[in-house]
Design a protein around this motif. Structure first.
Motif, PDB file in Angstrom:
ATOM      1  N   GLU A  24      42.201  36.913  35.923  1.00 12.49           N
ATOM      2  CA  GLU A  24      43.206  37.972  35.849  1.00 12.49           C
ATOM      3  C   GLU A  24      44.562  37.350  35.552  1.00 12.49           C
ATOM      4  N   ALA A  25      45.349  38.036  34.740  1.00 17.24           N
ATOM      5  CA  ALA A  25      46.703  37.558  34.422  1.00 17.24           C
ATOM      6  C   ALA A  25      47.526  38.738  33.944  1.00 17.24           C
ATOM      7  N   LYS A  26      48.754  38.835  34.460  1.00 19.96           N
ATOM      8  CA  LYS A  26      49.720  39.862  34.050  1.00 19.96           C
ATOM      9  C   LYS A  26      49.127  41.270  34.030  1.00 19.96           C
ATOM     10  N   GLY A  27      48.270  41.565  34.983  1.00 12.56           N
ATOM     11  CA  GLY A  27      47.703  42.912  35.083  1.00 12.56           C
ATOM     12  C   GLY A  27      46.473  43.127  34.212  1.00 12.56           C
ATOM     13  N   PHE A  28      46.057  42.109  33.441  1.00 14.54           N
ATOM     14  CA  PHE A  28      44.842  42.207  32.623  1.00 14.54           C
ATOM     15  C   PHE A  28      43.701  41.506  33.355  1.00 14.54           C
ATOM     16  N   ARG A  29      42.488  42.068  33.206  1.00 12.18           N
ATOM     17  CA  ARG A  29      41.306  41.389  33.766  1.00 12.18           C
ATOM     18  C   ARG A  29      40.363  41.048  32.612  1.00 12.18           C
ATOM     19  N   SER A  35      40.703  50.201  33.461  1.00 13.11           N
ATOM     20  CA  SER A  35      41.010  49.319  34.602  1.00 13.11           C
ATOM     21  C   SER A  35      41.223  47.860  34.181  1.00 13.11           C
ATOM     22  N   VAL A  36      40.911  47.500  32.916  1.00 18.89           N
ATOM     23  CA  VAL A  36      41.001  46.081  32.545  1.00 18.89           C
ATOM     24  C   VAL A  36      42.352  45.712  31.913  1.00 18.89           C
ATOM     25  N   LEU A  62      43.847  37.901  24.842  1.00 17.92           N
ATOM     26  CA  LEU A  62      45.194  38.421  24.588  1.00 17.92           C
ATOM     27  C   LEU A  62      45.453  39.682  25.403  1.00 17.92           C
ATOM     28  N   GLY A  63      46.624  39.735  26.014  1.00 16.37           N
ATOM     29  CA  GLY A  63      47.094  40.981  26.628  1.00 16.37           C
ATOM     30  C   GLY A  63      48.129  41.578  25.689  1.00 16.37           C
ATOM     31  N   PHE A 106      50.364  38.318  26.875  1.00 16.80           N
ATOM     32  CA  PHE A 106      49.658  37.196  27.490  1.00 16.80           C
ATOM     33  C   PHE A 106      48.709  36.601  26.461  1.00 16.80           C
ATOM     34  N   LYS A 107      48.606  35.284  26.457  1.00 16.71           N
ATOM     35  CA  LYS A 107      47.659  34.620  25.533  1.00 16.71           C
ATOM     36  C   LYS A 107      47.095  33.376  26.208  1.00 16.71           C
ATOM     37  N   ARG A 108      45.775  33.236  26.109  1.00 12.26           N
ATOM     38  CA  ARG A 108      45.126  32.010  26.594  1.00 12.26           C
ATOM     39  C   ARG A 108      44.030  31.645  25.604  1.00 12.26           C
TER      40      ARG A 108
END
Ligand SMILES: Cc1cc2nc3c(=O)[nH]c(=O)nc-3n(C[C@H](O)[C@H](O)[C@H](O)COP(=O)(O)OP(=O)(O)OC[C@H]3O[C@@H](n4cnc5c(N)ncnc54)[C@H](O)[C@@H]3O)c2cc1C
Length: 480
Positions: free
Chosen positions: A31-36, A348-349, A298-299, A399-401
């Motif tokens: 999870e990161a910045k509200g994204f799952r 929810s994701v 990506l978020g 967000f990016k990973r």
């Protein structure tokens, strides 16, 4: 986790040691910045395997998660003006096939009927085929069915006997990607995957694929399984013919049996002394591995049009991409790629008004992976994606990973940074896969995607059942 459930249910006292801080391995979430984000699997196929797994314990998937059938199942993008949505249900598929190739719906029904035979024969009987003896392949039922299984014909040749339209051929060859080999090297047995795709359907567990993992952990705990996270197994302690336990974070812990579910190569080459390995390093170097993946999570801080939950981008030539994965391994010049956008189905994701986007590029295993290369591919794919869907993404990335070979090695001890284990070629199918037992260490068993039946969440679940059954059988022989 599958093996742990079957063994605990049979009365064994089971502990799972996991090096990472959470369960699920390649099917973990973060999870990161509200994204799952689901880190690996995004396609929930073969729902009957999940039903049978939970059903064995008097449960059903519905006790743990809500399943939704996706319709359309997925989208294929050929260019910015040419795309195909693959509908759920055979009637709608027949209509689509007729438009692309008149007369092909009759062929489709015949093709799927043959796929059904292969699916039912292979999947439902796998539990009785631990890959330990050629006798498993020589029983009367197997021999009478072998011609209908098309084991010795390639799926490329087989599909072309039914269909001519290039888009239909490409569509039917797509599930082979999950099997990690070129269609011409994949036995036509695996048209069972087309049956899984088109008849059994593409599903989604609301909340994310990780819900399956949470369900399995919850079931395992209810059966008495203990979980130890941040527990790195460093060594299997062996005497002449058996193992007495494992060294976890520097401490020897004693067990009667070990089921090794980490990558097979890692268990053998890193945890066992050379004298007790079943396979040599030379053996592993000759294996054909399924691809690795370069992934971007990506978020996005807006809704993105023209993407479905699953979208495949076939705007470049797969033949060239496949050659660069399998024949002449190198970073691909113009790869096809896949985008999953689960927030299309499941709010929810991602935070409200945002989109959860996962981009996957299949790449050869064993490549040198560095930040510069990842960025180069990110730029290449993002540019194509924006053009093909007619949307600006770049300015909306919250967000990016990225994730590739080196992460697979660091996180899972993955041989050559593989994502999906061994390729399902004819010479790496059934009894020709690395074995679930080690004849030199009689109380050591192997499970997971590098042994029978192969890669994918449903096969990994079946693998756990196969190995548990074998262990229980051996245990009965030892104690009587
Ligand atoms: C990017 C990606 C996309 C995928 N997409 C799909 C899909 O859409 N649908 C599908 O069905 N399948 C998919 N798969 C395949 C599926 O995820 C795998 O086949 C399956 O999850 C493998 O399970 P496993 O238990 O064999 O291995 P793993 O999940 O790798 O589990 C092995 C575990 O062992 C742990 N471990 C390793 N070494 C040690 C050690 N020394 N000590 C302690 N623990 C250790 C690892 O941390 C890991 O948790 C995908 C896989 C990837 C990577």
């Amino acid at each position: 986790m599958s093996a742990s459930c079957f063994l605990a249910d049979a009365g064994f006292d089971v502990t799972v040691f996991e090096k990472n801080d959470s369960p699920g391995g390649r099917a973990r979430k973060f999870e990161a910045k509200g994204f799952r984000f689901d880190m690996g699997p995004s396609w929930y196929w073969m729902p009957d395997v999940f039903e049978e797994f939970f059903g064995h314990f008097g449960k059903s998937p519905a006790d743990y998660y809500d399943l939704l059938r996706l319709d359309p199942s997925y989208r294929i993008v050929y260019s910015d003006t040419d795309r195909l949505d693959i509908p759920a249900g055979v009637d709608n598929l027949c209509k689509m096939f007729e438009i692309l190739e008149p007369g092909s719906s009759v062929q489709l029904l015949k093709f799927l009927e043959e796929g059904k035979f292969k699916y039912e024969f292979s999947i439902h009987d796998l539990i009785n085929r631990p890959g330990l003896s050629v006798r498993e392949l020589l029983d009367t039922e197997m021999l009478s069915g072998v011609f209908k299984l098309h084991v010795f014909e390639s799926i490329t040749t087989y599909i072309r006997k039914f269909f001519n339209a290039p888009k239909l051929v490409e569509l039917l060859e797509f599930p082979v990607l999950f099997l990690g080999a070129k269609p011409e090297n994949t036995p036509a047995l695996y048209s069972l995957m087309n049956y899984a795709d088109m008849v059994l359907g593409t599903w989604y567990p609301m909340g994310g694929m990780h819900r399956v993992i949470e369900g399995m952990v919850s079931l395992a705990k209810s059966l008495g399984v203990r979980f130890e996270f941040n527990s790195n197994v460093q060594k299997l302690e062996v005497n002449s013919t058996s193992t007495k336990g494992i060294v976890v974070n520097g401490v020897l812990q004693y067990f009667d049996y070990i089921v090794a579910s980490a990558d097979y190569h890692h268990v053998e080459q890193d945890l066992l002394p050379a004298s007790h390995r079943r396979y040599s390093e030379a053996y592993w170097q000759k294996r054909v591995m399924a691809p690795s993946s370069l992934i971007f999570y990506l978020g996005i801080n807006k809704k993105v049009d023209n993407l479905l939950h699953h979208t495949l981008f076939f705007d470049e030539d797969f033949k060239k991409h496949a050659e660069e994965i399998y024949d002449d391994p190198q970073w691909p010049s113009a790869p096809q790629f896949y985008v999953s956008c689960p927030s299309k189905t499941d709010p929810s994701v991602a935070p409200t008004g945002c989109e959860n986007v996962f981009i996957l590029i299949p790449v050869a295993p064993g490549l040198t992976d560095n930040e510069w290369t990842r960025e180069k591919y990110f730029e290449m794919v993002l540019k194509r994606l924006e053009h093909l869907i007619g949307q600006n993404i770049r300015d909306h990335i919250l967000f990016k990973r990225s994730y590739a070979h080196q992460d697979f090695i660091n996180d899972y001890n993955a041989f050559k940074g593989n994502a999906y284990g061994l390729a399902n070629t004819l010479l790496q199918t059934a009894n020709l896969k690395p074995s679930i037992i080690n004849k030199k260490v009689k109380n050591l068993f192997y499970t997971g995607q590098l042994t029978v039946p192969g890669p994918g969440v449903p096969p990994a679940i079946i693998s756990g059942q196969v190995v548990a059954k074998e262990l229980i059988k051996k245990h009965r022989e030892f104690v009587t």
